[in-house]
Design an enzyme around this catalytic site. Structure first.
Site, short mmCIF file in Angstrom:
data_model
loop_
_atom_site.label_atom_id
_atom_site.label_comp_id
_atom_site.label_asym_id
_atom_site.label_seq_id
_atom_site.Cartn_x
_atom_site.Cartn_y
_atom_site.Cartn_z
N CYS A 119 -2.19 9.55 1.99
CA CYS A 119 -1.85 8.80 0.76
C CYS A 119 -2.88 9.09 -0.31
O CYS A 119 -2.54 9.23 -1.48
CB CYS A 119 -1.75 7.31 1.05
SG CYS A 119 -3.19 6.63 1.87
N GLU A 123 0.89 -1.18 0.00
CA GLU A 123 0.00 0.00 0.00
C GLU A 123 0.91 1.21 0.00
O GLU A 123 1.45 1.59 1.04
CB GLU A 123 -0.86 0.01 1.27
CG GLU A 123 -1.91 -1.09 1.33
CD GLU A 123 -3.07 -0.83 0.41
OE1 GLU A 123 -3.30 0.33 0.02
OE2 GLU A 123 -3.75 -1.80 0.05
#
Ligand code: NDP
Length: 492
Positions: free
Chosen positions: A271, A237
């Site tokens: 993110c 991720e």
């Protein structure tokens, strides 16, 4: 927990510079000892079965709920985000934890599968088994929501977890593990090991069944290289450079609100944060006016300020470089700019006329900055969005064409007419493509991520035609040949 080491490290509040904690550095031998303990705990935890595990995970959720004010305070102290944002982060993480516990059996438990004509005598079962021990390496920017996206799902699937939190937020990780130990006191099913990157690297080499990594693309590559040595599978991720697209028919107030929150909340250290905005030329000027008016009200600071400090001291130089480089290439700052940086605080910055090849458009900035560009139509917007190397999330504002635009964006998720909705919905997977990584957390995919598929067959009776034997006759061969023509031949 193994903490024989003498070495420690301090956590410094990014807002005040004060030391807010000191934690042991786990060396490789201590990491290996923790993983060995976890291996024994994993057998016990897997043996509890879905129902009892769900009961324990629900109890853990209860512990987090009761202690959430304290947990929010630790997040705030360690990485600096405002308390109310810390509380919101915890609330979102609890939703996913509840979903994982509720759905693990249905997603992963044994099910019958049809065998097909040539194996009609076989009873087939598919199930998803835990790896044993899963190593989780997490970032500091959402120190509860992000690691729990891996930890909760790995635990619900029947794994023990050894978690290496970021060295900026070790207290958050330890708090979560201590609360877990209160409801699972029998075995060290969820352990936290603290330390810098080397501690994470030791976890990669410790022989765990899988590593769930969340962090930057550069570190992700190092983690993959370390895991390759032992063929340890990885979930990646990674970072992003998400865009928000505003079509000519968009609700401009809603789009401006989403761009400001998506770009500036958590001081831009998200993110899935909006870093680039592409706006249809027909509404560009009107949108910009609304955007700047909205962002102008925000202030980075302490106390009641809605934007906290930049957590990592080294990030300031990157944010400064992106802003100064863009300005040197002809961009204009409609708000903020290089002067908007004061110590660890960066005031909201909106840049226009930034060339597409500038770092402010191509690289993750991780600060409260937005680049806004005018596009002639949605084809150009999509082309520019997809030109980037990342592909994590994306947002589209359009009253009539949202779905058509979303379908053409190369990203792990797209939210239409709302920012980041897809990351909050429990049954939807979250993850990226390209430089944003691979694999998924959340939802059914997130549970399967921490398991391997196990296929089992049981022969119920012998077929008159034995196929997988050296005693197979010519008659059987001829029959198989005829069957092949009947089953597959008509496609020629
Ligand atoms: P880093 O990549 O710097 O660190 C991530 C974790 O990896 C930290 O725990 C770090 O430890 C550890 N680490 C560092 N070096 C190594 C190594 N050689 N081997 C193993 N582990 C190591 O990321 P940040 O913590 O700065 O987090 C921000 C990044 O995370 C951003 O790029 C952001 O986009 C991304 N992110 C992605 C998300 C997603 O869902 N895709 C969600 C949230 C963030 P230490 O901190 O102690 O150095």
């Amino acid at each position: 927990m193994h903490t024989r080491t003498e070495s420690t490290f301090d956590v410094i509040s990014p807002a005040t510079g004060a030391v807010v904690g000191s934690y042991p550095v786990f060396a490789a031998a201590e990491v290996e000892a923790s993983v060995a303990d976890a291996r024994r705990a994993a057998d016990w935890w897997a043996g509890l079965g879905f129902t009892e595990r769900a009961r324990r995970l629900d109890a853990w959720r209860g512990e987090i709920v009761s202690g959430r004010a304290e947990l929010a305070r630790i997040i705030h102290q360690e990485m600096g985000k405002p308390l109310s944002d810390a509380r919101l982060e915890i609330a979102m993480a609890l939703e996913h934890l509840a979903w994982a516990a509720d759905n693990a059996r249905q997603v992963l438990g044994p099910r019958s599968v049809r065998p097909g004509l040539l194996a009609v005598n076989q009873e087939c079962t598919l199930e998803y088994r835990p790896f044993g021990v899963v190593g989780v390496i997490g970032p500091w920017n959402y120190p509860v929501f992000t690691p729990l996206g891996s930890v909760s799902f790995a635990l619900a699937a029947g794994n023990a977890v050894v978690f290496k939190p970021s060295e900026f937020t070790p207290g958050v990780g330890l708090w979560l593990a201590q609360r877990f130990a209160e409801v699972v006191p029998e075995q060290p099913v969820f352990q936290v090991i603290t330390g810098p990157g080397e501690t994470g690297a030791a976890l990669c080499r410790s022989g765990v069944g899988k590593i769930g990594f969340t962090g930057s693309t550069a570190t992700g590559k190092r983690v993959m290289a370390a895991c390759a040595e032992t063929l340890t599978p990885v979930l990646m991720e990674l970072g992003g450079k998400d865009a928000l697209i505003v079509d000519a028919d968009a609700d401009l107030d809603a789009a401006a609100d989403a761009a400001v929150w998506g770009g500036m909340s958590n001081a831009g250290q998200t993110c899935l944060g909006v870093e680039r905005v592409y706006v249809h030329t027909d509404v560009y000027d009107e949108f910009l006016t609304k955007l700047v008016a909205h962002a102008r009200n925000l202030r980075a600071g302490t106390g009641a300020a809605k934007i906290g400090p930049i957590t990592m001291p080294k990030q300031i130089a990157i944010i400064r470089h992106h802003i100064e480089d863009a300005l040197a290439r002809g961009a204009r700052a409609l708000l903020g700019g290089a002067d908007a940086i004061d110590g660890q605080f960066v005031q909201p910055t909106i840049l226009v006329d930034v060339p597409e090849e500038a770092a402010a458009v191509t690289e993750e900035t991780f600060g409260p900055t937005l680049t806004v560009a005018r596009v002639r139509d949605m084809d150009e917007a999509i082309e520019r969005v997809n030109a980037g190397s990342y592909g994590l999330g994306s947002t589209v504002f359009s009253r009539h064409n949202g779905r058509q635009i979303a379908d053409r964006i190369r990203a792990g998720g797209t939210s239409i007419n709302a920012y980041v909705a897809h990351a909050t919905i429990t049954s939807l997977p979250l993850g990226g493509v390209g430089d944003s990584g691979f694999g998924r957390v959340h939802g059914a995919d997130g549970l399967k991520e921490f398991t391997y598929a196990k296929a089992t067959t049981r022969q119920r009776f012998s077929l008159p035609l034995a196929l997988t034997t050296f005693t197979r006759s010519k008659t059987t061969d001829a029959l198989v040949d005829r069957l092949v023509t009947q089953l597959h031949g008509r496609n020629r």
